[in-house]
Write a protein that holds these residues in place. Sequence first.
Motif, mmCIF file in Angstrom:
data_model
loop_
_atom_site.group_PDB
_atom_site.id
_atom_site.type_symbol
_atom_site.label_atom_id
_atom_site.label_comp_id
_atom_site.label_asym_id
_atom_site.label_seq_id
_atom_site.Cartn_x
_atom_site.Cartn_y
_atom_site.Cartn_z
ATOM 1 N N MET A 1 2.968 -14.948 40.818
ATOM 2 C CA MET A 1 1.547 -15.079 40.466
ATOM 3 C C MET A 1 1.434 -15.314 38.967
ATOM 4 O O MET A 1 2.134 -14.688 38.185
ATOM 5 C CB MET A 1 0.803 -13.802 40.874
ATOM 6 N N ARG A 2 0.556 -16.266 38.568
ATOM 7 C CA ARG A 2 0.203 -16.356 37.151
ATOM 8 C C ARG A 2 -0.755 -15.194 36.912
ATOM 9 O O ARG A 2 -1.863 -15.157 37.446
ATOM 10 C CB ARG A 2 -0.446 -17.694 36.825
ATOM 11 N N GLU A 3 -0.286 -14.199 36.157
ATOM 12 C CA GLU A 3 -1.006 -12.932 36.028
ATOM 13 C C GLU A 3 -2.321 -13.117 35.268
ATOM 14 O O GLU A 3 -2.352 -13.783 34.233
ATOM 15 C CB GLU A 3 -0.152 -11.911 35.270
ATOM 16 N N PRO A 4 -3.381 -12.481 35.775
ATOM 17 C CA PRO A 4 -4.632 -12.534 35.020
ATOM 18 C C PRO A 4 -4.495 -11.759 33.717
ATOM 19 O O PRO A 4 -3.791 -10.755 33.676
ATOM 20 C CB PRO A 4 -5.637 -11.840 35.934
ATOM 21 N N VAL A 5 -5.126 -12.249 32.655
ATOM 22 C CA VAL A 5 -5.124 -11.463 31.416
ATOM 23 C C VAL A 5 -5.986 -10.230 31.647
ATOM 24 O O VAL A 5 -6.889 -10.236 32.487
ATOM 25 C CB VAL A 5 -5.716 -12.266 30.229
ATOM 26 N N ALA A 6 -5.692 -9.165 30.882
ATOM 27 C CA ALA A 6 -6.568 -8.005 30.947
ATOM 28 C C ALA A 6 -7.840 -8.413 30.216
ATOM 29 O O ALA A 6 -7.771 -8.833 29.059
ATOM 30 C CB ALA A 6 -5.909 -6.829 30.261
ATOM 31 N N GLY A 7 -8.968 -8.385 30.874
ATOM 32 C CA GLY A 7 -10.180 -8.865 30.208
ATOM 33 C C GLY A 7 -11.406 -8.202 30.790
ATOM 34 O O GLY A 7 -11.325 -7.216 31.510
ATOM 35 N N VAL A 8 -12.509 -8.797 30.475
ATOM 36 C CA VAL A 8 -13.785 -8.223 30.890
ATOM 37 C C VAL A 8 -14.103 -8.651 32.325
ATOM 38 O O VAL A 8 -13.919 -9.806 32.682
ATOM 39 C CB VAL A 8 -14.908 -8.767 29.973
ATOM 40 N N GLY A 9 -14.585 -7.723 33.130
ATOM 41 C CA GLY A 9 -15.065 -8.070 34.464
ATOM 42 C C GLY A 9 -13.971 -8.006 35.518
ATOM 43 O O GLY A 9 -12.808 -7.729 35.231
ATOM 44 N N ARG A 11 -11.278 -9.046 38.456
ATOM 45 C CA ARG A 11 -10.259 -10.099 38.531
ATOM 46 C C ARG A 11 -10.601 -11.070 39.655
ATOM 47 O O ARG A 11 -10.977 -10.670 40.758
ATOM 48 C CB ARG A 11 -8.885 -9.494 38.834
ATOM 49 N N LEU A 12 -10.428 -12.349 39.349
ATOM 50 C CA LEU A 12 -10.601 -13.396 40.364
ATOM 51 C C LEU A 12 -9.195 -13.926 40.639
ATOM 52 O O LEU A 12 -8.513 -14.363 39.708
ATOM 53 C CB LEU A 12 -11.468 -14.490 39.750
ATOM 54 N N ILE A 13 -8.756 -13.871 41.883
ATOM 55 C CA ILE A 13 -7.395 -14.329 42.193
ATOM 56 C C ILE A 13 -7.486 -15.554 43.110
ATOM 57 O O ILE A 13 -8.019 -15.478 44.221
ATOM 58 C CB ILE A 13 -6.575 -13.229 42.909
ATOM 59 N N HIS A 14 -6.976 -16.677 42.632
ATOM 60 C CA HIS A 14 -6.924 -17.899 43.439
ATOM 61 C C HIS A 14 -5.618 -17.915 44.224
ATOM 62 O O HIS A 14 -4.559 -17.581 43.675
ATOM 63 C CB HIS A 14 -6.960 -19.138 42.540
ATOM 64 N N ILE A 15 -5.679 -18.320 45.476
ATOM 65 C CA ILE A 15 -4.455 -18.400 46.285
ATOM 66 C C ILE A 15 -4.364 -19.790 46.916
ATOM 67 O O ILE A 15 -5.298 -20.256 47.578
ATOM 68 C CB ILE A 15 -4.433 -17.315 47.395
ATOM 69 N N ASN A 16 -3.215 -20.461 46.695
ATOM 70 C CA ASN A 16 -2.988 -21.757 47.351
ATOM 71 C C ASN A 16 -1.504 -21.887 47.681
ATOM 72 O O ASN A 16 -0.760 -20.898 47.611
ATOM 73 C CB ASN A 16 -3.503 -22.918 46.481
ATOM 74 N N THR A 17 -1.063 -23.098 48.029
ATOM 75 C CA THR A 17 0.324 -23.237 48.485
ATOM 76 C C THR A 17 1.183 -24.172 47.637
ATOM 77 O O THR A 17 2.320 -24.459 48.019
ATOM 78 C CB THR A 17 0.381 -23.752 49.949
ATOM 79 N N SER A 18 0.668 -24.684 46.533
ATOM 80 C CA SER A 18 1.526 -25.537 45.703
ATOM 81 C C SER A 18 1.127 -25.414 44.243
ATOM 82 O O SER A 18 -0.054 -25.355 43.912
ATOM 83 C CB SER A 18 1.418 -27.003 46.140
ATOM 84 N N ASP A 19 2.129 -25.365 43.381
ATOM 85 C CA ASP A 19 1.813 -25.247 41.951
ATOM 86 C C ASP A 19 1.886 -26.592 41.251
ATOM 87 O O ASP A 19 1.799 -26.665 40.042
ATOM 88 C CB ASP A 19 2.753 -24.233 41.268
ATOM 89 N N ARG A 20 2.058 -27.681 42.005
ATOM 90 C CA ARG A 20 2.177 -28.986 41.334
ATOM 91 C C ARG A 20 1.877 -30.140 42.293
ATOM 92 O O ARG A 20 1.936 -29.982 43.512
ATOM 93 C CB ARG A 20 3.577 -29.158 40.768
ATOM 94 N N PRO A 41 -10.291 -12.403 33.350
ATOM 95 C CA PRO A 41 -9.126 -12.082 34.186
ATOM 96 C C PRO A 41 -9.057 -12.921 35.468
ATOM 97 O O PRO A 41 -9.687 -12.607 36.468
ATOM 98 C CB PRO A 41 -9.320 -10.589 34.506
ATOM 99 N N THR A 42 -8.316 -13.994 35.393
ATOM 100 C CA THR A 42 -8.188 -14.902 36.542
ATOM 101 C C THR A 42 -6.707 -15.129 36.836
ATOM 102 O O THR A 42 -5.962 -15.555 35.949
ATOM 103 C CB THR A 42 -8.877 -16.248 36.225
ATOM 104 N N GLY A 43 -6.290 -14.856 38.060
ATOM 105 C CA GLY A 43 -4.888 -15.035 38.436
ATOM 106 C C GLY A 43 -4.726 -16.186 39.426
ATOM 107 O O GLY A 43 -5.698 -16.668 40.018
ATOM 108 N N TRP A 44 -3.500 -16.640 39.567
ATOM 109 C CA TRP A 44 -3.196 -17.753 40.497
ATOM 110 C C TRP A 44 -1.916 -17.412 41.248
ATOM 111 O O TRP A 44 -0.867 -17.246 40.644
ATOM 112 C CB TRP A 44 -3.044 -19.047 39.699
ATOM 113 N N MET A 45 -2.064 -17.285 42.547
ATOM 114 C CA MET A 45 -0.934 -16.932 43.392
ATOM 115 C C MET A 45 -0.601 -18.132 44.279
ATOM 116 O O MET A 45 -1.484 -18.669 44.950
ATOM 117 C CB MET A 45 -1.376 -15.744 44.242
#
Length: 416
Positions: A1-9, A11-20, A41-45
């Motif tokens: 997972m591209r880790e979300p930064v520690a931030g305000v509000g 966390r929003l985590i996006h999930i999909n099946t390809s990074d490119r 704080p937004t992550g990408w898995m």
Amino acid sequence: MREPVAGVGRRLIHINTSDRGGGVAEILDNVTRHDEFRGHPTGWMVIDASDEFFAVTKGLHHLFHGREDPSLLEDGAKEYRDVLEDVSVLIESEIRQDDILVLHDPQTLGLASWAAQRGNPVYWHCHIGTLRSSVEVREALWNFFAHDLRAVDAVLVTEPGFLQGAQISRVLVVHPAIDPDAPKNVRIDAADVAAHLETIGTNSMTGAVGTAGRVWQDAPVPDHAPVVLQVSRWDPLKGIRDVLRVVEHLDPRVHVVVAGPDPAEVLDDPEGVDQLDEALQQLHELPAPIRSRVHLIALSAQDRDLNALHVNALQRRADVVVQRSVEEGFGLTITEAMFKGKPVVATRTGGIPRQIKDRVNGLLVEPGDDEAFIVAVNELVADEGLRAELGAAAESSVRRGYLIDRLVRNYDMLRK
Ligand code: UDP
């Protein structure tokens, strides 16, 4: 997972099946980079799965575009559900109770019930679809996903018509966007464009494997030749076959470049390797004088930023950009070309007419209409004034509606 930064509000985590290699990866890369910069704080898995799973989801991809036989839903249901159940067990510990999940495309929609049962707000972002599928295909799809769609808080979609016939309580229309400052779109001067093309090999080599990827061509692209470019995944719906079929009827000065991601690197698109092979076969069957004006490129994305700069350089070198998709959710490659002030000839299908208004900021032709496509491309090649006029209008329409700031604000709404 591209880790979300520690931030305000939350966390929003996006999930999909390809990074490119495709539009969703492009969007998520830009959105997460942007949010990191803003301290949101937004992550990408990116979920990993078996070849069998991706064979099923590629079938789903085609069904969403109105192709294929709905019986594949029965055949593939067990693999699809089993794999996503395993995925949910694997990622369980990474998802916090108050995370907001955004599932992208049908590959991950099957995680919706699991997410909802945990109490997480969950959204489905549907980037694909058609306005032309049969009632039979639509009913089969929406039945297959009925309980997943009941579990989501809302569906985000590019084109509401893609959801025709589905039982959905809340639909939010959200258009894709590009990042003007990312390596894909940042302004690069003519010398840098030439240097990148040198690395790719189109300007110098006669067929090569280099660090940038693989190039198939009998001869280099001459410095001053008009270039007609299509960038797309190697997918039957992208109309690559249709582009190569008509090269001999284009202005004889034109060099046609078709570039896509190296299919060996795009793991969730199992058809890519065969589709590239088919394009190569078509290239080899062209008469030699025509073949010498065609260039196929499979770009490596091992280095994401370099890959983006290579696409950027190809788009900037092009005089005319084409997208002959048979079906298209939106077509970020079109947005990218328009942003660079390029006149685009694209098909009137799916989400493309949202971006292109015929003869205002580009040209539209019907999918599969060779004659109209040839006339449109040749007209642009011959008319520098028209190219400049449509290109300028194209750039301003992207600046007005399809830049990343708007898209991150759309996703921010989900945190409220
Ligand atoms: N793309 C890329 N590297 C490549 C080829 C394509 O990053 O080698 C990108 C392209 O620039 C665009 C995306 O892949 O941002 C394709 O998005 P689009 O919406 O056009 O089509 P999709 O592949 O999602 O169907």
